[in-house]
Design an enzyme around this catalytic site. Structure first.
Site, PDB file in Angstrom:
ATOM      1  N   ARG A   4      32.583  39.744 103.282  1.00  0.00           N
ATOM      2  CA  ARG A   4      32.111  41.114 103.519  1.00  0.00           C
ATOM      3  C   ARG A   4      30.782  41.150 104.262  1.00  0.00           C
ATOM      4  NH1 ARG A   4      35.279  44.730 100.509  1.00  0.00           N
ATOM      5  NH2 ARG A   4      35.938  44.031  98.451  1.00  0.00           N
TER       6      ARG A   4
ATOM      7  N   PHE B 142      44.960  40.224 110.261  1.00  0.00           N
ATOM      8  CA  PHE B 142      44.132  40.466 109.085  1.00  0.00           C
ATOM      9  C   PHE B 142      42.682  40.189 109.468  1.00  0.00           C
ATOM     10  CE2 PHE B 142      42.206  40.008 104.965  1.00  0.00           C
ATOM     11  CZ  PHE B 142      42.806  41.051 104.288  1.00  0.00           C
TER      12      PHE B 142
HETATM   13  P1  IMP Z   1      46.585  50.911 103.750  1.00  0.00           P
HETATM   14  O1  IMP Z   1      46.793  51.700 102.513  1.00  0.00           O
HETATM   15  O2  IMP Z   1      47.691  49.915 103.970  1.00  0.00           O
HETATM   16  O3  IMP Z   1      46.332  51.741 104.986  1.00  0.00           O
HETATM   17  O4  IMP Z   1      45.356  49.963 103.527  1.00  0.00           O
HETATM   18  C1  IMP Z   1      44.083  50.368 103.447  1.00  0.00           C
HETATM   19  C2  IMP Z   1      43.228  49.334 102.743  1.00  0.00           C
HETATM   20  O5  IMP Z   1      43.777  48.003 102.783  1.00  0.00           O
HETATM   21  C3  IMP Z   1      41.907  49.217 103.436  1.00  0.00           C
HETATM   22  O6  IMP Z   1      40.987  50.143 102.927  1.00  0.00           O
HETATM   23  C4  IMP Z   1      41.509  47.790 103.160  1.00  0.00           C
HETATM   24  O7  IMP Z   1      40.850  47.698 101.927  1.00  0.00           O
HETATM   25  C5  IMP Z   1      42.804  47.037 103.065  1.00  0.00           C
HETATM   26  N1  IMP Z   1      43.136  46.356 104.339  1.00  0.00           N
HETATM   27  C6  IMP Z   1      44.115  46.670 105.215  1.00  0.00           C
HETATM   28  N2  IMP Z   1      44.113  45.843 106.264  1.00  0.00           N
HETATM   29  C7  IMP Z   1      43.086  44.980 106.054  1.00  0.00           C
HETATM   30  C8  IMP Z   1      42.538  43.883 106.827  1.00  0.00           C
HETATM   31  O8  IMP Z   1      42.996  43.516 107.912  1.00  0.00           O
HETATM   32  N3  IMP Z   1      41.474  43.263 106.266  1.00  0.00           N
HETATM   33  C9  IMP Z   1      40.915  43.616 105.082  1.00  0.00           C
HETATM   34  N4  IMP Z   1      41.390  44.619 104.343  1.00  0.00           N
HETATM   35  C10 IMP Z   1      42.456  45.301 104.835  1.00  0.00           C
END
Ligand code: IMP
Length: 176
Positions: free
Chosen positions: A164, A151
């Site tokens: 951020r 993460f």
């Molecule tokens: P997905 O739909 O699982 O591909 O996730 C996309 C969204 O999840 C991203 O645009 C981020 O907002 C959030 N996200 C996924 N992994 C991380 C991370 O490691 N750090 C922070 N936000 C994350």
């Protein structure tokens, strides 16, 4: 001594170099055309603002917000639009600008949703890609860095709205 709960993964300069490379690649591919950047709020704001200043082609920008993880770090699998684009994208060259692809659910949904609005073309640029956690097949057209399954925060990415503003990207140790 107090242990830090985060570790630097990508420094400011490394990110800036890669963003410049991506911008050069995108500028070459879209030469002579105008692109509408669709920035996915809020995480992609920093990346989109750096990327757009490096692009050599005419660009417009619009913003879309979708539901994400909320206060958790695991994907719910449910995606919905919280703030839609301001105008029609019909007939336009669209480049979705995202911070990170994790499960792929968000971009899979967004791509299908925006394609139904009949753009002339649609591609995706993501700064980070975590392919280890994919739940749906999704390959970005342009990617800054492939990263391992951690993460991460900083450079626009948050954990519960924190971190951020960090200029680099850090692995967050959630056990502290
Ligand atoms: P997905 O739909 O699982 O591909 O996730 C996309 C969204 O999840 C991203 O645009 C981020 O907002 C959030 N996200 C996924 N992994 C991380 C991370 O490691 N750090 C922070 N936000 C994350």
């Amino acid at each position: 001594m107090k242990k830090s709960n985060r570790k630097l993964l990508l420094g400011e300069e490394e990110i800036a170099c890669r963003v410049a490379e991506l911008a050069a690649e995108i500028s070459a591919e879209y030469e002579g055309r105008k692109v509408l950047l669709v920035c996915v709020l809020k995480g992609a704001v920093v990346f989109a603002s750096d990327l757009m200043r490096r692009l050599k082609i005419p660009v417009e920008i619009d913003f879309i917000a979708v539901s994400s993880y909320g206060s958790d770090t695991a994907s719910s699998g449910v995606v919905r639009i919280l703030k839609d684009l301001d105008s029609s994208i019909q007939g336009k060259e669209i480049l979705i600008v995202e911070d990170i692809v994790d499960t792929g659910l968000t971009l899979d949904y967004l791509r299908k949703n925006l394609l139904s609005r009949k753009p002339k073309s649609l591609k995706v640029v993501t700064l980070l890609d975590k392919p280890a956690r994919r739940q749906v097949e999704f390959t970005p057209d342009y990617c800054g860095f492939e990263i391992p399954d951690h993460f991460v925060v900083g450079y626009g990415l948050d954990f519960n709205e924190d971190y951020r503003q960090l200029p680099g990207i850090h692995i967050l140790n959630l056990e502290f």
